[in-house]
Design an enzyme around this catalytic site. Structure first.
Site, short mmCIF file in Angstrom:
data_model
loop_
_atom_site.label_atom_id
_atom_site.label_comp_id
_atom_site.label_asym_id
_atom_site.label_seq_id
_atom_site.Cartn_x
_atom_site.Cartn_y
_atom_site.Cartn_z
N GLY A 87 -42.82 -12.15 81.71
CA GLY A 87 -43.73 -11.11 82.20
C GLY A 87 -45.02 -11.08 81.39
O GLY A 87 -45.00 -11.35 80.20
N GLY A 110 -41.17 -14.30 75.59
CA GLY A 110 -40.08 -13.47 75.08
C GLY A 110 -38.84 -14.33 74.91
O GLY A 110 -38.91 -15.57 74.92
N ILE A 119 -43.64 -6.46 75.92
CA ILE A 119 -43.94 -5.05 75.71
C ILE A 119 -42.67 -4.31 75.28
O ILE A 119 -42.73 -3.23 74.71
CB ILE A 119 -44.52 -4.35 76.97
N ASP A 120 -41.50 -4.90 75.54
CA ASP A 120 -40.24 -4.21 75.25
C ASP A 120 -39.91 -4.17 73.76
O ASP A 120 -39.05 -3.41 73.34
CB ASP A 120 -39.08 -4.89 75.99
N MET A 130 -40.58 1.32 81.09
CA MET A 130 -39.92 0.01 81.05
C MET A 130 -39.05 -0.12 79.79
O MET A 130 -39.11 0.70 78.88
CB MET A 130 -40.94 -1.10 81.13
O1 F6P Z 1 -39.46 -7.69 79.98
C1 F6P Z 1 -40.59 -6.96 80.22
C2 F6P Z 1 -40.45 -6.12 81.43
O2 F6P Z 1 -41.63 -5.38 81.48
C3 F6P Z 1 -39.21 -5.22 81.48
O3 F6P Z 1 -39.33 -4.07 80.71
C4 F6P Z 1 -39.09 -4.96 82.95
O4 F6P Z 1 -37.78 -4.64 83.33
C5 F6P Z 1 -39.50 -6.26 83.54
O5 F6P Z 1 -40.38 -6.87 82.62
C6 F6P Z 1 -40.14 -6.16 84.90
O6 F6P Z 1 -40.40 -7.42 85.38
P1 F6P Z 1 -41.12 -7.75 86.76
O7 F6P Z 1 -42.56 -7.98 86.46
O8 F6P Z 1 -40.44 -8.98 87.24
O9 F6P Z 1 -40.93 -6.56 87.66
#
Ligand code: F6P
Length: 362
Positions: free
Chosen positions: A12, A116, A140-141, A183
């Site tokens: 992401g 990540g 960001i997590d 998130m």
């Molecule tokens: O891993 C980062 C993150 O922002 C998570 O917190 C979230 O669940 C996920 O990516 C969302 O991903 P996507 O962009 O595929 O919806």
């Protein structure tokens, strides 16, 4: 010795990716006389030569304050199990040999993988096939081990805290329970730290399964004390004790991890029933991944970029740049991805939240 290095961003997107790219390009071109090759859309770019291009100083001019990544990214899969369509049917194939061929053909000596846990795991697999890699931790997590913090987290926190500040006015004016879903698929850092910073009354994280009755009691106590509103922050991965996470769509061949979402609605509906209070839900979603990186993330991303070059210079392949206190160091990628960095349910930050009068779901 002159080198040609590749750089890709995987998983992401997150604020600060462009700072890393800029740092790598500047440090390589201005101080080492190396060439940098940009690989678009994560590892996918190594399967399509039109997605591979040299990066010069012009390409990185003005990108420091920009969110996202100028190289593009994807969080759908890996070259080790790629979904392809054959005769109308979907098949999973290992195309990693093709990746290795492209790297060799382009004369790439080493690749900086900015990602990540998922992207760094792929990087290690490629290293086992003879491709030298170094890692830069991004998410960001903030759930990567072995670094005090990942870049992107600080900006996401700012966004979430700012949103909580804004929700306070409606909560107070309308005497409502405002629920904000943030998130954090596998870790509750964003919820916990923004909740403390934004003055939340209830924080729900996946590391502490929650009990609705206790949440309602806490909100009711506040009401009795004269606070007729409450602010609740829930990490998307939070779940009730004895229950399950709220999943929007499950994992599949083309979507390696499940998509979460909906815990805010789940909690709000139950609070409305047990307390007869007006509730509203805000899902912050991808706003947390967007926008201009904070000063902290720009600086950390830039320093990580330079550290990645130093690691390549030292041929310290398989290492990841990391932050320890105020110093930039490195650790084996393997060590960083062995497990996720979760909030300690009995750690200092949770205890501080509780002493501040915040209810954490238990
Ligand atoms: O891993 C980062 C993150 O922002 C998570 O917190 C979230 O669940 C996920 O990516 C969302 O991903 P996507 O962009 O595929 O919806």
């Amino acid at each position: 010795m002159a080198k040609t290095i590749g750089i890709l961003t995987g998983g992401g997107d997150c604020p600060g990716l462009n700072a890393v790219i800029r740092g790598v390009v500047k440090g390589a071109l201005l101080h080492r006389n190396w060439q940098v090759i940009g690989i678009e859309d994560g590892f996918d770019g190594l399967l399509d030569e039109t997605k591979i291009r040299p990066l010069g100083l012009d390409d990185v001019r003005g990108i420091l304050p920009r969110g996202g990544t100028i190289l593009g990214t994807t969080n759908k899969g890996t070259p080790f199990s790629r979904v392809i369509e054959k005769d109308g049917k979907k098949e999973i194939v290992d195309v990693s040999d093709e990746v290795v061929r492209t790297v060799r053909k382009k004369g790439i000596d080493a690749i900086v993988v900015v990602g990540g846990e998922g992207s760094l795991a792929i990087a290690l697999q490629l290293m086992q096939k003879g491709i030298p890699v170094v890692g830069v931790p991004k998410t960001i997590d903030n759930d990567l081990m072995e670094t005090d913090v990942t870049f992107g987290y600080n900006t996401a926190l700012e966004t979430a805290t700012d949103a909580l500040d804004k929700l306070h006015s409606t909560a107070e004016s309308h005497h409502r329970v405002m629920v904000m879903e943030v998130m954090g698929r596998y870790a509750g850092w964003i919820a916990l730290e923004s909740g403390i910073s934004g003055g939340a009354d209830v924080i729900l994280i996946l590391e502490i399964p929650f009990t609705i009755v206790k949440i309602c009691q806490a909100i009711d106590q506040r009401r009795r004390r004269g606070s007729r509103f409450s602010i609740l922050v829930a990490a998307e991965g939070a779940f009730p004790s004895g229950g399950d996470r709220v999943v929007k769509s499950g994992a599949s061949a083309g979507q390696p991890v499940e998509r979460l979402g909906g815990i805010g609605d789940y909690v709000a509906a139950r609070i409305a029933t047990c307390l007869d209070m007006d509730t509203r839900v805000t899902v912050l979603g991808h706003l947390q991944r967007g926008g201009s990186p904070s000063t902290f993330d720009r600086c950390l991303g830039s320093r990580f970029g330079i550290k990645a070059l130093e690691l390549i210079e030292a041929e310290a392949y398989g290492q990841m740049a990391c932050l320890r206190g105020t110093k930039i160091r490195s650790v084996p990628i393997e060590q960083a991805i062995r497990e996720l960095k979760l909030v300690n349910p009995h750690g200092e930050m949770v205890r501080a939240a509780e002493e501040l009068g915040i209810m954490v779901g238990r």
